[in-house]
Design a protein around this motif. Sequence first.
Motif, PDB file in Angstrom:
ATOM      1  N   GLU A 353      33.098  20.959  38.401  1.00  0.00           N
ATOM      2  CA  GLU A 353      32.725  20.170  39.584  1.00  0.00           C
ATOM      3  C   GLU A 353      33.352  20.703  40.860  1.00  0.00           C
ATOM      4  OE1 GLU A 353      33.480  16.065  39.019  1.00  0.00           O
ATOM      5  OE2 GLU A 353      32.082  15.848  37.344  1.00  0.00           O
ATOM      6  N   THR A 354      34.472  21.383  40.753  1.00  0.00           N
ATOM      7  CA  THR A 354      35.160  21.876  41.944  1.00  0.00           C
ATOM      8  C   THR A 354      35.390  23.380  41.830  1.00  0.00           C
ATOM      9  OG1 THR A 354      37.415  21.621  41.082  1.00  0.00           O
ATOM     10  CG2 THR A 354      36.390  19.676  42.085  1.00  0.00           C
ATOM     11  N   ARG A 355      35.749  23.979  42.941  1.00  0.00           N
ATOM     12  CA  ARG A 355      36.012  25.417  42.955  1.00  0.00           C
ATOM     13  C   ARG A 355      37.216  25.763  42.074  1.00  0.00           C
ATOM     14  NH1 ARG A 355      38.582  29.486  45.849  1.00  0.00           N
ATOM     15  NH2 ARG A 355      37.281  31.322  46.225  1.00  0.00           N
ATOM     16  N   GLU A 356      38.232  24.893  42.091  1.00  0.00           N
ATOM     17  CA  GLU A 356      39.412  25.133  41.257  1.00  0.00           C
ATOM     18  C   GLU A 356      39.045  25.124  39.785  1.00  0.00           C
ATOM     19  OE1 GLU A 356      39.356  23.008  43.725  1.00  0.00           O
ATOM     20  OE2 GLU A 356      40.866  23.757  45.161  1.00  0.00           O
ATOM     21  N   ASP A 357      38.168  24.190  39.380  1.00  0.00           N
ATOM     22  CA  ASP A 357      37.716  24.151  37.992  1.00  0.00           C
ATOM     23  C   ASP A 357      37.063  25.470  37.603  1.00  0.00           C
ATOM     24  OD1 ASP A 357      38.537  21.517  37.746  1.00  0.00           O
ATOM     25  OD2 ASP A 357      36.577  20.699  38.256  1.00  0.00           O
ATOM     26  N   LEU A 358      36.173  25.960  38.444  1.00  0.00           N
ATOM     27  CA  LEU A 358      35.430  27.179  38.140  1.00  0.00           C
ATOM     28  C   LEU A 358      36.350  28.386  38.086  1.00  0.00           C
ATOM     29  CD1 LEU A 358      32.716  28.530  37.622  1.00  0.00           C
ATOM     30  CD2 LEU A 358      32.417  28.748  40.110  1.00  0.00           C
ATOM     31  N   MET A 359      37.282  28.481  39.036  1.00  0.00           N
ATOM     32  CA  MET A 359      38.190  29.619  39.052  1.00  0.00           C
ATOM     33  C   MET A 359      39.085  29.626  37.815  1.00  0.00           C
ATOM     34  SD  MET A 359      37.218  31.181  41.730  1.00  0.00           S
ATOM     35  CE  MET A 359      35.600  30.458  41.372  1.00  0.00           C
ATOM     36  N   MET A 360      39.563  28.458  37.416  1.00  0.00           N
ATOM     37  CA  MET A 360      40.421  28.385  36.235  1.00  0.00           C
ATOM     38  C   MET A 360      39.632  28.704  34.971  1.00  0.00           C
ATOM     39  SD  MET A 360      43.440  28.034  35.065  1.00  0.00           S
ATOM     40  CE  MET A 360      44.383  27.281  36.399  1.00  0.00           C
ATOM     41  N   PHE A 361      38.405  28.190  34.897  1.00  0.00           N
ATOM     42  CA  PHE A 361      37.574  28.475  33.726  1.00  0.00           C
ATOM     43  C   PHE A 361      37.315  29.974  33.600  1.00  0.00           C
ATOM     44  CE2 PHE A 361      33.212  29.018  31.969  1.00  0.00           C
ATOM     45  CZ  PHE A 361      33.513  28.688  30.651  1.00  0.00           C
ATOM     46  N   LYS A 362      36.979  30.623  34.706  1.00  0.00           N
ATOM     47  CA  LYS A 362      36.750  32.068  34.685  1.00  0.00           C
ATOM     48  C   LYS A 362      38.005  32.815  34.241  1.00  0.00           C
ATOM     49  CE  LYS A 362      33.183  32.496  38.298  1.00  0.00           C
ATOM     50  NZ  LYS A 362      32.900  33.082  39.634  1.00  0.00           N
ATOM     51  N   ALA A 363      39.153  32.421  34.788  1.00  0.00           N
ATOM     52  CA  ALA A 363      40.405  33.113  34.489  1.00  0.00           C
ATOM     53  C   ALA A 363      40.780  32.979  33.019  1.00  0.00           C
ATOM     54  CB  ALA A 363      41.525  32.568  35.373  1.00  0.00           C
ATOM     55  N   LEU A 364      40.719  31.755  32.484  1.00  0.00           N
ATOM     56  CA  LEU A 364      41.108  31.545  31.095  1.00  0.00           C
ATOM     57  C   LEU A 364      40.082  32.128  30.129  1.00  0.00           C
ATOM     58  CD1 LEU A 364      42.801  28.034  30.862  1.00  0.00           C
ATOM     59  CD2 LEU A 364      43.690  30.236  31.623  1.00  0.00           C
ATOM     60  N   TYR A 365      38.825  32.113  30.528  1.00  0.00           N
ATOM     61  CA  TYR A 365      37.790  32.691  29.667  1.00  0.00           C
ATOM     62  C   TYR A 365      38.019  34.201  29.520  1.00  0.00           C
ATOM     63  CZ  TYR A 365      33.231  32.530  27.348  1.00  0.00           C
ATOM     64  OH  TYR A 365      32.226  32.556  26.414  1.00  0.00           O
ATOM     65  N   LEU A 366      38.330  34.857  30.623  1.00  0.00           N
ATOM     66  CA  LEU A 366      38.590  36.299  30.584  1.00  0.00           C
ATOM     67  C   LEU A 366      39.846  36.597  29.770  1.00  0.00           C
ATOM     68  CD1 LEU A 366      37.803  39.123  31.525  1.00  0.00           C
ATOM     69  CD2 LEU A 366      39.124  38.737  33.607  1.00  0.00           C
ATOM     70  N   ALA A 367      40.893  35.795  29.956  1.00  0.00           N
ATOM     71  CA  ALA A 367      42.135  35.995  29.204  1.00  0.00           C
ATOM     72  C   ALA A 367      41.903  35.772  27.711  1.00  0.00           C
ATOM     73  CB  ALA A 367      43.215  35.051  29.715  1.00  0.00           C
ATOM     74  N   TRP A 368      41.060  34.791  27.386  1.00  0.00           N
ATOM     75  CA  TRP A 368      40.735  34.510  25.981  1.00  0.00           C
ATOM     76  C   TRP A 368      39.961  35.672  25.349  1.00  0.00           C
ATOM     77  CZ3 TRP A 368      35.619  33.052  24.101  1.00  0.00           C
ATOM     78  CH2 TRP A 368      35.601  32.697  22.757  1.00  0.00           C
ATOM     79  N   ILE A 369      38.996  36.231  26.076  1.00  0.00           N
ATOM     80  CA  ILE A 369      38.254  37.396  25.582  1.00  0.00           C
ATOM     81  C   ILE A 369      39.216  38.558  25.334  1.00  0.00           C
ATOM     82  CG2 ILE A 369      36.538  39.153  26.151  1.00  0.00           C
ATOM     83  CD1 ILE A 369      35.238  36.538  25.503  1.00  0.00           C
TER      84      ILE A 369
END
Length: 401
Positions: A353-369
């Motif tokens: 819903e927010t820019r912070e949500d999206l940035m964190m999701f992208k960051a953790l998704y990349l770290a998880w990969i």
Amino acid sequence: MISQKMSIKRSSGIAGILGVYFALHFFSVLTEYDYIALEFLFLIFFFFCERKWKAYSILPFVLFALAASRYFLGHSSVEGYFAPKYHLIKYFRLLFVPVVCAVFSELDKRQKRLLLLEIITCMIFTNMVSLYYTKIDPLAIRYRGYGDEELYPGIIRFSQIFSFAMLGVILLVAVLKTKKSMKSILFYGTAIALNAFMLLKAQMMTPVIVFALAAACYILFSCREKTFLKYMGAFLIPITLLLYKPFFSWILGIVQTLESSIMTRRMEALLNILLQTGGQVDSVSARMIKINISCTSFLQKPVFGIGFANFNEQTVGCHQDWFDILAVSGIIGIVLLAFFLVRQYKTGAAKCETREDLMMFKALYLAWIALGFLDPCLDMSLLIVVMIVAPHISLLWRRHI
């Protein structure tokens, strides 16, 4: 009115079931149970909770049934750490996490926030229990009694260490964003301190790398000015290429003066690889051996993989999940995995819903990969942090919900 009351009761019931499910995965004292049986039980609960299932939502479980039948028709007799059933259950988790995400999405913001706070609270208590054991044995977190559950009952699980490393990035952002509530700052600050202490006491280098990667990605993705990033990149890249050897040599010198420990030896091995010093690289070499085992099996049967009949420590590394899937399920498995990763990324990004949500999701998704190339990453606690917690982090400081 009656319909509204029924809806409220149903929503509360779903939140209650999710609360139990999250506690089982994040409060280590409660993790001593038969995962496979309980996961299937929760799957049944969640399927009844969700009322909007479509045909494509059921199809993945047909694919899992096919994989399971392949296992039961010709599985290896190996038991223990290298038992093939532990690889099979990872496919189930990949298919199960979208179900949990869909059920979580049905809750209102207040219920979601309470569940996120529950996860952090469970993390606090798990860290406290685990740090207590390090007073008895400094390597208690790292080795956890070599599978002897009675030696350190309730200590943090291996996969939880990685999920807690990612939660550490979330907590740092939350405490910076929470400006008006001293109670929240104290709560998040306590969680950060205990978590940082646990990561140091764990004597494991990879969770620290995952934390640093996730934090760096969040900072990078959060930069609003793309032009600024371009200029910074144009300036920093050549400087880095010129200075990285002196810098890392300086770091290596410091590490070599420290008291020898597992963590310092891992850092030393990594620096030796970067600098090509010819020094010890034991930990990196051990990982490469496991990767080579899985890649050799893949090359023998590249299309469908070796399956489960010949699954053992000589055929599958059982350490880096992406390479293990390549060995067991071949190109077909990797293509299906790639489809899942892309689809789940799009689904998770759409829920932010927010820019912070999206940035964190992208960051953790990349770290998880990235983690999947280094260590096991297909644990439910990790999937919950990446797929559910990260896209909703703004709920931790938005008090008006």
